[in-house]
Design a protein around this motif. Structure first.
Motif, PDB file in Angstrom:
ATOM      1  N   THR A  83      26.126  62.885  25.342  1.00 20.41           N
ATOM      2  CA  THR A  83      27.438  63.465  25.597  1.00 20.41           C
ATOM      3  C   THR A  83      28.528  62.613  24.966  1.00 20.41           C
ATOM      4  OG1 THR A  83      26.642  64.331  27.703  1.00 20.41           O
ATOM      5  CG2 THR A  83      29.034  64.229  27.384  1.00 20.41           C
ATOM      6  N   ALA A  84      29.469  63.292  24.279  1.00 21.63           N
ATOM      7  CA  ALA A  84      30.567  62.582  23.631  1.00 21.63           C
ATOM      8  C   ALA A  84      31.497  61.998  24.686  1.00 21.63           C
ATOM      9  CB  ALA A  84      31.338  63.524  22.723  1.00 21.63           C
ATOM     10  N   SER A  85      32.056  60.831  24.376  1.00 24.60           N
ATOM     11  CA  SER A  85      32.994  60.171  25.291  1.00 24.60           C
ATOM     12  C   SER A  85      34.403  60.284  24.733  1.00 24.60           C
ATOM     13  CB  SER A  85      32.627  58.699  25.459  1.00 24.60           C
ATOM     14  OG  SER A  85      32.841  58.005  24.236  1.00 24.60           O
ATOM     15  N   ILE A  86      35.372  59.880  25.546  1.00 20.12           N
ATOM     16  CA  ILE A  86      36.750  59.907  25.082  1.00 20.12           C
ATOM     17  C   ILE A  86      36.961  58.939  23.927  1.00 20.12           C
ATOM     18  CG2 ILE A  86      37.562  58.141  26.717  1.00 20.12           C
ATOM     19  CD1 ILE A  86      40.145  59.794  27.001  1.00 20.12           C
ATOM     20  N   THR A  87      36.161  57.859  23.906  1.00 19.22           N
ATOM     21  CA  THR A  87      36.227  56.897  22.801  1.00 19.22           C
ATOM     22  C   THR A  87      35.754  57.538  21.510  1.00 19.22           C
ATOM     23  OG1 THR A  87      35.828  55.085  24.352  1.00 19.22           O
ATOM     24  CG2 THR A  87      35.503  54.617  22.011  1.00 19.22           C
ATOM     25  N   ASP A  88      34.707  58.355  21.608  1.00 16.58           N
ATOM     26  CA  ASP A  88      34.205  59.056  20.424  1.00 16.58           C
ATOM     27  C   ASP A  88      35.268  59.989  19.853  1.00 16.58           C
ATOM     28  OD1 ASP A  88      31.696  57.838  20.701  1.00 16.58           O
ATOM     29  OD2 ASP A  88      31.015  59.421  22.078  1.00 16.58           O
ATOM     30  N   VAL A  89      35.952  60.710  20.734  1.00 19.79           N
ATOM     31  CA  VAL A  89      37.005  61.624  20.283  1.00 19.79           C
ATOM     32  C   VAL A  89      38.143  60.842  19.634  1.00 19.79           C
ATOM     33  CG1 VAL A  89      38.690  63.352  21.014  1.00 19.79           C
ATOM     34  CG2 VAL A  89      36.426  63.307  22.075  1.00 19.79           C
TER      35      VAL A  89
ATOM     36  N   ARG B  14      38.009  57.912  18.201  1.00 19.10           N
ATOM     37  CA  ARG B  14      37.580  57.353  16.904  1.00 19.10           C
ATOM     38  C   ARG B  14      37.583  58.436  15.832  1.00 19.10           C
ATOM     39  NH1 ARG B  14      32.916  55.805  18.368  1.00 19.10           N
ATOM     40  NH2 ARG B  14      33.594  53.770  19.138  1.00 19.10           N
ATOM     41  N   ALA B  15      37.080  59.607  16.158  1.00 20.01           N
ATOM     42  CA  ALA B  15      37.001  60.693  15.182  1.00 20.01           C
ATOM     43  C   ALA B  15      38.380  61.232  14.802  1.00 20.01           C
ATOM     44  CB  ALA B  15      36.141  61.825  15.723  1.00 20.01           C
ATOM     45  N   ALA B  16      39.300  61.200  15.764  1.00 22.60           N
ATOM     46  CA  ALA B  16      40.640  61.712  15.492  1.00 22.60           C
ATOM     47  C   ALA B  16      41.574  60.647  14.933  1.00 22.60           C
ATOM     48  CB  ALA B  16      41.240  62.287  16.772  1.00 22.60           C
ATOM     49  N   GLY B  17      41.144  59.383  14.970  1.00 23.27           N
ATOM     50  CA  GLY B  17      41.964  58.304  14.452  1.00 23.27           C
ATOM     51  C   GLY B  17      43.140  57.956  15.341  1.00 23.27           C
ATOM     52  N   VAL B  18      42.959  58.117  16.670  1.00 22.96           N
ATOM     53  CA  VAL B  18      44.030  57.797  17.622  1.00 22.96           C
ATOM     54  C   VAL B  18      43.432  56.955  18.739  1.00 22.96           C
ATOM     55  CG1 VAL B  18      45.323  59.907  17.098  1.00 22.96           C
ATOM     56  CG2 VAL B  18      43.624  59.909  18.951  1.00 22.96           C
TER      57      VAL B  18
ATOM     58  N   VAL C  52      44.379  60.508  23.402  1.00 21.33           N
ATOM     59  CA  VAL C  52      43.463  61.621  23.656  1.00 21.33           C
ATOM     60  C   VAL C  52      43.649  62.137  25.076  1.00 21.33           C
ATOM     61  CG1 VAL C  52      41.038  62.293  23.876  1.00 21.33           C
ATOM     62  CG2 VAL C  52      41.768  60.847  21.970  1.00 21.33           C
ATOM     63  N   SER C  53      43.746  61.206  26.023  1.00 19.78           N
ATOM     64  CA  SER C  53      43.915  61.592  27.423  1.00 19.78           C
ATOM     65  C   SER C  53      45.199  62.386  27.626  1.00 19.78           C
ATOM     66  CB  SER C  53      43.931  60.339  28.311  1.00 19.78           C
ATOM     67  OG  SER C  53      44.168  60.678  29.649  1.00 19.78           O
ATOM     68  N   ARG C  54      46.316  61.898  27.051  1.00 19.70           N
ATOM     69  CA  ARG C  54      47.590  62.604  27.206  1.00 19.70           C
ATOM     70  C   ARG C  54      47.542  63.979  26.549  1.00 19.70           C
ATOM     71  NH1 ARG C  54      49.752  57.673  25.706  1.00 19.70           N
ATOM     72  NH2 ARG C  54      50.413  58.504  23.679  1.00 19.70           N
ATOM     73  N   ALA C  55      46.936  64.050  25.373  1.00 20.52           N
ATOM     74  CA  ALA C  55      46.886  65.313  24.631  1.00 20.52           C
ATOM     75  C   ALA C  55      46.089  66.367  25.381  1.00 20.52           C
ATOM     76  CB  ALA C  55      46.285  65.081  23.249  1.00 20.52           C
TER      77      ALA C  55
ATOM     78  N   GLN D  19      44.997  68.576  16.581  1.00 17.97           N
ATOM     79  CA  GLN D  19      43.901  67.854  15.925  1.00 17.97           C
ATOM     80  C   GLN D  19      42.913  67.311  16.954  1.00 17.97           C
ATOM     81  OE1 GLN D  19      45.194  64.377  13.827  1.00 17.97           O
ATOM     82  NE2 GLN D  19      43.125  63.713  13.279  1.00 17.97           N
ATOM     83  N   ILE D  20      43.454  66.704  18.023  1.00 17.04           N
ATOM     84  CA  ILE D  20      42.591  66.138  19.066  1.00 17.04           C
ATOM     85  C   ILE D  20      41.807  67.230  19.771  1.00 17.04           C
ATOM     86  CG2 ILE D  20      42.624  64.959  21.301  1.00 17.04           C
ATOM     87  CD1 ILE D  20      44.998  63.325  20.256  1.00 17.04           C
ATOM     88  N   THR D  21      42.458  68.340  20.063  1.00 15.99           N
ATOM     89  CA  THR D  21      41.782  69.457  20.725  1.00 15.99           C
ATOM     90  C   THR D  21      40.630  69.976  19.873  1.00 15.99           C
ATOM     91  OG1 THR D  21      43.849  70.101  21.837  1.00 15.99           O
ATOM     92  CG2 THR D  21      42.112  71.759  21.730  1.00 15.99           C
TER      93      THR D  21
END
Length: 339
Positions: free
Chosen positions: A2-8, A10-14, A19-22, A36-38
């Motif tokens: 399962t992907a984590s918030i860290t993975d998202v 890293r992939a989004a460059g933020v 990510v949490s706020r978005a 982009q994050i979504t």
């Protein structure tokens, strides 16, 4: 895996916090970055975990709401509007309906909100001891009724100005026998009935009209109460030619009684209400319009802003606009009727 918030992140460059706020719809993220994050989260199959977010932020993502009458139109409308704002931001509501003195006393004695909510929206006016108990929670506080209390942000209207406009309208039409259906039996510390009554008395005094206590009857802020009050007014030795009801629901009850007595509105009796209830336009009720849903939504937005900016100085009071809406239930007094 399962992907984590860290993975998202890293992939989004933020950052992970971005990510949490978005994904929670919080401010501070541009529409482009949010989109982009979504998209990245959807591609990775990431779903935000409420428990993980709570552990990371120290928040419960829950807002406590205390109300005296959830079943009444005003409070239900405020609550519905606030819930929509909180829900869109990822918050749940924990509702306490304190409709009796016993329930209210029990709630403030136990204060079950402690450590369970991030903020509190109060739809009742606490006394000083109750306000101190809520302040002890150490969370943002807001109210949508009556005047402000220390530590609370109050969102509301100028009740005196609104009622002044309603009663002055009847005076300007030429009425001199003006009754009022009030809410004297409403809960302690709710200032709305007091301010609207004072406006009624002030306008009568300014117009040189003597106050007749027989023309002032408690309607309890319900349709049924408005019926009882209008019946009592009609039984007066000199019934009114016009009536100011402190709420549209009481005005609706008054209109029902007038129709039952075969009295024409506004030819025989004029009626003006307060609120601009969703049915007011349907029945042609002249009334003072206030943004009921808007007050709930604004209070919710202010609480969310305080959660996002805890160091910012919150407003003590936000006053919402009001206006007199003229419809079919008011007219000059009938020259052939009692004056």
């Amino acid at each position: 895996m399962t992907a984590s918030i860290t993975d998202v992140a890293r992939a989004a460059g933020v950052s992970a916090s971005t990510v949490s706020r978005a994904l929670r719809g919080r401010p501070g993220v541009s529409d482009e970055v949010r989109a982009q994050i979504t998209a990245v989260a959807a591609e990775l199959g990431y779903t935000a975990s409420r428990s993980a977010s709570s552990l990371a932020s120290g928040r419960t993502f829950t807002v406590g709401v205390i109300a005296p009458y959830v079943g009444r139109w005003f409070f239900g409308t405020v609550l519905d509007a606030a819930e929509k704002v909180f829900s869109a931001a990822g918050y749940d509501l924990l509702l306490y309906n304190l409709g009796t003195p016993e329930a209210r006393k029990r709630f403030f004695a136990k204060l079950p909100l402690r450590k369970r909510v991030d903020a509190v929206l109060s739809l009742l006016i606490p006394d000083e001891q109750e306000a101190a108990a809520l302040r002890s929670l150490g969370v943002p506080l807001a109210t949508t009724v009556g005047g402000a209390r220390e530590g609370f942000t109050a969102v509301g209207i100028d009740d005196h100005a609104g009622a002044t406009g309603a009663v002055r309208h009847l005076v300007n039409l030429g009425h001199r026998r003006i009754g009022m259906i009030s809410g004297a039996s409403e809960p302690l510390h709710w200032t709305t009935p007091v301010q609207r009554r004072q406006a009624y008395l002030d306008v009568l005094a300014d117009a040189g009209i003597a106050h007749d206590p027989a023309l002032e009857v408690d309607g309890g802020y319900t349709v049924e109460g408005g019926e009882r009050a209008m019946t009592e007014l009609l039984a007066a030795s000199r019934p009114p030619t016009a009536v100011f009801a402190q709420s549209d629901e009481m005005a609706m009850g008054a209109l029902r009684v007038l129709r039952r007595h075969r009295l024409a509105v506004p030819d025989d009796v004029s009626v003006v209400g307060f609120d601009d209830h969703e049915l007011a336009e349907v029945i042609g009720l002249t009334t003072v319009a206030q943004p009921v849903a808007g007050q709930g939504a604004e209070a919710a937005r202010l609480l969310l802003d305080r959660l996002d900016r805890p160091d910012a100085e919150p407003p003590r009071r936000v006053q919402m606009p009001i206006r007199l809406v003229l419809r079919e239930t008011t007219a000059p007094p009938n020259p052939r009727g009692p004056q």
